[in-house]
Design an enzyme around this catalytic site. Structure first.
Site, PDB file in Angstrom:
ATOM      1  N   GLY A   9       0.834  -1.205   0.000  1.00 38.01           N
ATOM      2  CA  GLY A   9       0.000   0.000   0.000  1.00 38.01           C
ATOM      3  C   GLY A   9       0.863   1.247   0.000  1.00 38.01           C
ATOM      4  N   GLY A  12      -0.470   4.917  -1.140  1.00 32.45           N
ATOM      5  CA  GLY A  12      -1.532   5.596  -0.401  1.00 32.45           C
ATOM      6  C   GLY A  12      -1.040   6.849   0.297  1.00 32.45           C
ATOM      7  CD  GLN A  13      -3.960  11.087   3.832  1.00 34.67           C
ATOM      8  OE1 GLN A  13      -4.722  10.252   4.302  1.00 34.67           O
ATOM      9  NE2 GLN A  13      -4.085  12.368   4.073  1.00 34.67           N
ATOM     10  CG  ASP A  35      -0.614   0.599  -3.888  1.00 35.51           C
ATOM     11  OD1 ASP A  35      -1.731   0.085  -4.120  1.00 35.51           O
ATOM     12  OD2 ASP A  35      -0.465   1.535  -3.084  1.00 35.51           O
ATOM     13  CE1 TYR A 143      -9.522   2.241   7.932  1.00 34.81           C
ATOM     14  CE2 TYR A 143     -10.163   3.991   9.446  1.00 34.81           C
ATOM     15  CZ  TYR A 143      -9.186   3.310   8.742  1.00 34.81           C
ATOM     16  OH  TYR A 143      -7.871   3.705   8.836  1.00 34.81           O
ATOM     17  CE  LYS A 147      -7.146   0.196   9.714  1.00 38.35           C
ATOM     18  NZ  LYS A 147      -5.883  -0.406   9.250  1.00 38.35           N
TER      19      LYS A 147
END
Length: 318
Positions: A9, A12-13, A35, A143, A147
């Site tokens: 990933g 990503g941000q 990714d 989400y 988590k």
């Protein structure tokens, strides 16, 4: 033994900035970014990059063996607002990618795992002010549910199989480098861009919605710090509370007006308001500060100065 890193990933941000920092620390040749797609960005062009599907155990396992990976940073996830639109896929991606990495670690193929959690693990019944490390956790978003479940599995794999997994609960993250990734705190990134481009912004959260926030530099610092800390200092194997500041849209607008006096803020709360209302307004992160000596460098004032400086320098040439 030489540290060899795999970031899943990486586009990503958080992944983009984390990859850059880890390449600075461990050397470009020792950090593999990956990714699901190959974008034309620095992370892809300036180092080793592999296309990998986080849901494919064999692909991850192959990369771990090919590059003799010691540390895996699993940053792939569907974030809060995006996940609400596609709950089944969000659960699949957020949970099964974690199982793959934990099982590879359980098999003794890697030494350390970093997996990010989030303030989304908390819910409407959690104490909102100064939310403690151990408290009621009844998340109301896909989400958050994924988590919270992930935290339980991290702790289980640590206790049952001795997996060295480390995690922090990120607050809302603010960065000038990457575009927002579909999170409920994205307004606090978008607002800086719009202040420069248009001089006004319409917030999708109400003016008095306080949320815990952090400048990306601090988030990257914390991520590196927890992974480099001696194993005995990591006493919590679910996930650590992490904090730097808390503010409302109205407070960030007033900070922006110090730089752009004519800036105009308006408010049109949407479906993300309900998500934000279920999250803490401020976080107690004393465990992280005590166990592995976490300290933030940025508050709303110096973060705002940095955001405008970097956006004008690197993005808008103003």
């Amino acid at each position: 033994m030489k540290t060899k890193v795999l970031i899943i990933g990486a586009c990503g941000q958080i992944g983009t900035e984390l990859t850059k920092k880890l390449r600075e620390i461990y050397g470009i040749e020792n950090v593999v970014a990956s990714d699901i797609r190959k974008l034309n960005i620095d992370v892809v062009n300036n180092g080793i990059f592999e296309v990998v599907n986080a849901l494919d155990y064999n692909q991850i396992d192959h990369l771990v063996e090919q590059y003799e990976i010691t540390d895996v940073y699993l940053m792939a996830a569907l974030l809060s607002a995006t996940a609400e639109k596609n709950p089944a896929f969000a659960w699949d991606l957020n949970m099964n990618s974690l199982f793959h990495v934990l099982n590879i670690a359980k098999a003794g193929k890697i030494k350390k795992v970093f997996w990010p959690s989030s303030i989304a693990v908390f819910g409407p019944t959690t104490p909102r002010q100064n939310t403690p490390q151990y408290t009621i956790m009844e998340p109301s978003t896909v989400y958050g549910i994924s988590k919270q479940s992930g935290e339980r599995w991290c702790e289980y794999y640590s206790k049952q199989y001795g997996v060295d997994v480390r995690s922090i609960r990120y607050p809302g993250l603010i960065s000038w480098v990457s575009e927002p990734g579909g999170g409920t705190t994205d307004y606090a990134v978008e607002i800086y861009h719009q202040a420069i481009l248009t001089g006004n912004y319409t917030s999708f959260l109400s003016k008095d919605t306080a949320l815990p926030m952090m400048y990306m530099d601090d988030a990257i610092k914390a991520t590196v710090q927890i992974m480099q800390a001696p194993e005995e200092q990591i006493k919590i194997r679910s996930s650590y509370n992490l904090s730097a500041m808390s503010f409302t849209p109205e407070q960030i607008a007033s900070e922006i007006k110090k730089h752009y006096p004519d800036f105009v803020m308006s408010y049109e709360p949407d479906f993300r308001q309900k998500i934000a209302d279920s999250w803490p307004a401020s976080i107690d992160d004393s465990c992280a500060r005590e166990d592995w000596h976490w300290q933030n460098d940025f508050n709303i004032e110096n973060m705002t100065t940095e955001m405008f400086k970097n956006l004008k320098e690197h993005k808008y040439n103003k």
